[in-house]
Scaffold this motif. Sequence first.
Motif, PDB file in Angstrom:
ATOM      1  N   GLN A 195      16.730  26.311  25.714  1.00  0.00           N
ATOM      2  CA  GLN A 195      17.766  26.003  26.715  1.00  0.00           C
ATOM      3  C   GLN A 195      17.909  24.481  26.774  1.00  0.00           C
ATOM      4  O   GLN A 195      17.030  23.755  26.301  1.00  0.00           O
ATOM      5  CB  GLN A 195      17.343  26.492  28.106  1.00  0.00           C
ATOM      6  CG  GLN A 195      17.128  27.986  28.223  1.00  0.00           C
ATOM      7  CD  GLN A 195      16.698  28.408  29.614  1.00  0.00           C
ATOM      8  OE1 GLN A 195      16.035  27.657  30.326  1.00  0.00           O
ATOM      9  NE2 GLN A 195      17.066  29.621  30.005  1.00  0.00           N
ATOM     10  N   ASP A 196      18.988  24.001  27.406  1.00  0.00           N
ATOM     11  CA  ASP A 196      19.110  22.539  27.554  1.00  0.00           C
ATOM     12  C   ASP A 196      19.387  22.092  28.992  1.00  0.00           C
ATOM     13  O   ASP A 196      19.674  20.928  29.220  1.00  0.00           O
ATOM     14  CB  ASP A 196      20.171  21.978  26.590  1.00  0.00           C
ATOM     15  CG  ASP A 196      21.614  22.334  26.960  1.00  0.00           C
ATOM     16  OD1 ASP A 196      21.823  23.011  27.995  1.00  0.00           O
ATOM     17  OD2 ASP A 196      22.538  21.935  26.215  1.00  0.00           O
ATOM     18  N   TRP A 197      19.233  23.015  29.941  1.00  0.00           N
ATOM     19  CA  TRP A 197      19.640  22.668  31.320  1.00  0.00           C
ATOM     20  C   TRP A 197      18.688  21.699  32.013  1.00  0.00           C
ATOM     21  O   TRP A 197      19.014  21.156  33.057  1.00  0.00           O
ATOM     22  CB  TRP A 197      19.843  23.933  32.160  1.00  0.00           C
ATOM     23  CG  TRP A 197      18.595  24.716  32.455  1.00  0.00           C
ATOM     24  CD1 TRP A 197      17.794  25.340  31.566  1.00  0.00           C
ATOM     25  CD2 TRP A 197      18.025  24.964  33.738  1.00  0.00           C
ATOM     26  NE1 TRP A 197      16.748  25.966  32.196  1.00  0.00           N
ATOM     27  CE2 TRP A 197      16.868  25.752  33.532  1.00  0.00           C
ATOM     28  CE3 TRP A 197      18.362  24.610  35.046  1.00  0.00           C
ATOM     29  CZ2 TRP A 197      16.053  26.188  34.578  1.00  0.00           C
ATOM     30  CZ3 TRP A 197      17.550  25.056  36.083  1.00  0.00           C
ATOM     31  CH2 TRP A 197      16.423  25.822  35.848  1.00  0.00           C
TER      32      TRP A 197
ATOM     33  N   ALA B  35      19.049  20.260  23.247  1.00  0.00           N
ATOM     34  CA  ALA B  35      20.490  20.030  23.456  1.00  0.00           C
ATOM     35  C   ALA B  35      21.331  21.018  22.666  1.00  0.00           C
ATOM     36  O   ALA B  35      21.104  21.241  21.474  1.00  0.00           O
ATOM     37  CB  ALA B  35      20.844  18.608  23.052  1.00  0.00           C
ATOM     38  N   GLY B  36      22.292  21.612  23.344  1.00  0.00           N
ATOM     39  CA  GLY B  36      23.232  22.510  22.683  1.00  0.00           C
ATOM     40  C   GLY B  36      22.909  23.982  22.851  1.00  0.00           C
ATOM     41  O   GLY B  36      23.783  24.827  22.721  1.00  0.00           O
ATOM     42  N   TRP B  37      21.647  24.286  23.145  1.00  0.00           N
ATOM     43  CA  TRP B  37      21.275  25.686  23.353  1.00  0.00           C
ATOM     44  C   TRP B  37      21.314  25.987  24.849  1.00  0.00           C
ATOM     45  O   TRP B  37      20.611  25.355  25.616  1.00  0.00           O
ATOM     46  CB  TRP B  37      19.872  25.970  22.819  1.00  0.00           C
ATOM     47  CG  TRP B  37      19.749  25.883  21.333  1.00  0.00           C
ATOM     48  CD1 TRP B  37      19.133  24.907  20.619  1.00  0.00           C
ATOM     49  CD2 TRP B  37      20.242  26.830  20.380  1.00  0.00           C
ATOM     50  NE1 TRP B  37      19.207  25.172  19.280  1.00  0.00           N
ATOM     51  CE2 TRP B  37      19.875  26.355  19.101  1.00  0.00           C
ATOM     52  CE3 TRP B  37      20.941  28.033  20.472  1.00  0.00           C
ATOM     53  CZ2 TRP B  37      20.203  27.036  17.931  1.00  0.00           C
ATOM     54  CZ3 TRP B  37      21.262  28.707  19.310  1.00  0.00           C
ATOM     55  CH2 TRP B  37      20.888  28.206  18.064  1.00  0.00           C
ATOM     56  N   LYS B  38      22.105  26.946  25.251  1.00  0.00           N
ATOM     57  CA  LYS B  38      22.198  27.281  26.679  1.00  0.00           C
ATOM     58  C   LYS B  38      21.127  28.289  27.062  1.00  0.00           C
ATOM     59  O   LYS B  38      20.415  28.113  28.038  1.00  0.00           O
ATOM     60  CB  LYS B  38      23.592  27.843  27.017  1.00  0.00           C
ATOM     61  CG  LYS B  38      24.710  26.888  26.689  1.00  0.00           C
ATOM     62  CD  LYS B  38      24.473  25.523  27.315  1.00  0.00           C
ATOM     63  CE  LYS B  38      25.299  24.446  26.624  1.00  0.00           C
ATOM     64  NZ  LYS B  38      24.820  23.094  26.904  1.00  0.00           N
TER      65      LYS B  38
ATOM     66  N   SER C 275      19.119  30.628  24.353  1.00  0.00           N
ATOM     67  CA  SER C 275      19.021  31.264  23.051  1.00  0.00           C
ATOM     68  C   SER C 275      17.624  31.824  22.817  1.00  0.00           C
ATOM     69  O   SER C 275      16.691  31.086  22.519  1.00  0.00           O
ATOM     70  CB  SER C 275      19.355  30.256  21.950  1.00  0.00           C
ATOM     71  OG  SER C 275      19.088  30.834  20.691  1.00  0.00           O
TER      72      SER C 275
ATOM     73  N   GLN D 264      22.404  35.259  22.555  1.00  0.00           N
ATOM     74  CA  GLN D 264      23.775  34.814  22.843  1.00  0.00           C
ATOM     75  C   GLN D 264      24.812  35.577  22.005  1.00  0.00           C
ATOM     76  O   GLN D 264      26.014  35.394  22.196  1.00  0.00           O
ATOM     77  CB  GLN D 264      23.893  33.296  22.615  1.00  0.00           C
ATOM     78  CG  GLN D 264      23.010  32.507  23.575  1.00  0.00           C
ATOM     79  CD  GLN D 264      23.163  31.000  23.448  1.00  0.00           C
ATOM     80  OE1 GLN D 264      23.019  30.286  24.415  1.00  0.00           O
ATOM     81  NE2 GLN D 264      23.448  30.502  22.266  1.00  0.00           N
TER      82      GLN D 264
END
Length: 391
Positions: A160-162, A274-277, A279, A296
């Motif tokens: 994730q990147d949050w 970064a870029g993975w929400k 996955s 995803q």
Amino acid sequence: MSIPLHRLRAGIIGTGFIGPVHIEALRRLGVQVTAVCGSTQSARATAHQWGIPHVFGDHDYLGLVQSPDVDVVHIASPNKVHVEQALAALRAGKHVVCEKPMGMTSRETARILAALRRPKAPVLAVNYMCRFFPAVLQMRAMVQRGDIGKVIHVQGHFFQDWLLKDTDYNWRILASEGGPLRAVGDIGTHWIDTVSFILGARAEAVLAHTETFHKVRRRPRGEVQTFGKGHAKDWIAYDVDTEDFASLLLRFSKASHGHADAVHANASVSQVAAGWKCSLYVGIYGTTGSLQWEFQNPNEIRVGRRDGPDQVLQRGTPGFDVDVAGFTDTPGGHPEGFPDSHKMQYRAVYEHVATGRATAPLFATADNGHHEVRLCEAVLRSSRSRRWVEV
Ligand SMILES: NC(=O)c1ccc[n+]([C@@H]2O[C@H](COP(=O)([O-])OP(=O)(O)OC[C@H]3O[C@@H](n4cnc5c(N)ncnc54)[C@H](O)[C@@H]3O)[C@@H](O)[C@H]2O)c1
């Protein structure tokens, strides 16, 4: 004799990100949601939105678990209160769906196991709902049947990147609120539980490396919603005592099917990728083929063959078995995803309750939840000692 699901009444503790996901899934199953508990303002707003009759504000979970209008208690509050809330619900004779992780230490989750060790104890499920993606059920069936031969190894990630920026804040970052392992406890255990479920095996040993990229972060003053991206003006700096990412080598026990030996796995877990929400990726490699699946893109499984063409199996088509059909509702080409996995998990739990436990408990049990917490403790010990640790 089974009773219809709409005769069972649910009460939800926690009205942040995931609580409403539970409410929506239950409503889609026809289960009545009769009560909600959270901070007063948020619980009232949630009750108003969904037409839920009983509101227990000020985090009054005891009021909710003791309500005669609640049969099943859903615990969707922060990790540090899961065990006390689960124990209170079990004491009140209520069935429980507890969010993961089941608790912060195995010492406290052992109390849940003890509370369930009595005749006619209620049912407790831990919300490792990735098991109920039809693709995961399908991969499990294929491994059990030996469709990819003997399983050799497993590989994957949960990214994730949050929490990438030092200003991204959530209670999970604090060990006192979420437990001493963050990325592994929060999302890594979803990966491990999913692989355990597919293999029919337990992770029994681990070699782990955990790393905290942001040793100091800044947080806004006041409460912050999960996945929220607030624009605060007033920041407080704090030391970070949980990991941002981890590399895990895992040994899964001999399983009941598919392979006679222990299976080795490696996984990367990160909340700063970064870029993975969201996955969750898993690849299962066997002697005659492989299976690959990604959260995803959840309606498809890729089957790899050394000596034949690769295939993409799609949910809702003949590529998926009929026994997965009990946990999928829309035809092929009409995608199902994250909210549906919750719905299917609650279908499994509520049918288990409604039939007096006549259905197989495919969902994660308290025993599985306890094992995941013990595994997290083994990850911490391994990371500190730089050695393999048996769970
Ligand atoms: N299964 C999944 O896919 C999934 C996804 C997200 C979160 N979760 C889990 O769900 C839980 C909640 O996570 P979230 O992201 O919704 O958090 P959140 O911060 O968005 O929401 C937490 C809610 O609990 C309430 N709360 C706080 N203390 C409480 C108490 N003592 N009693 C009752 N309510 C209380 C808060 O007011 C808020 O409404 C966590 O354990 C998390 O690991 C699971």
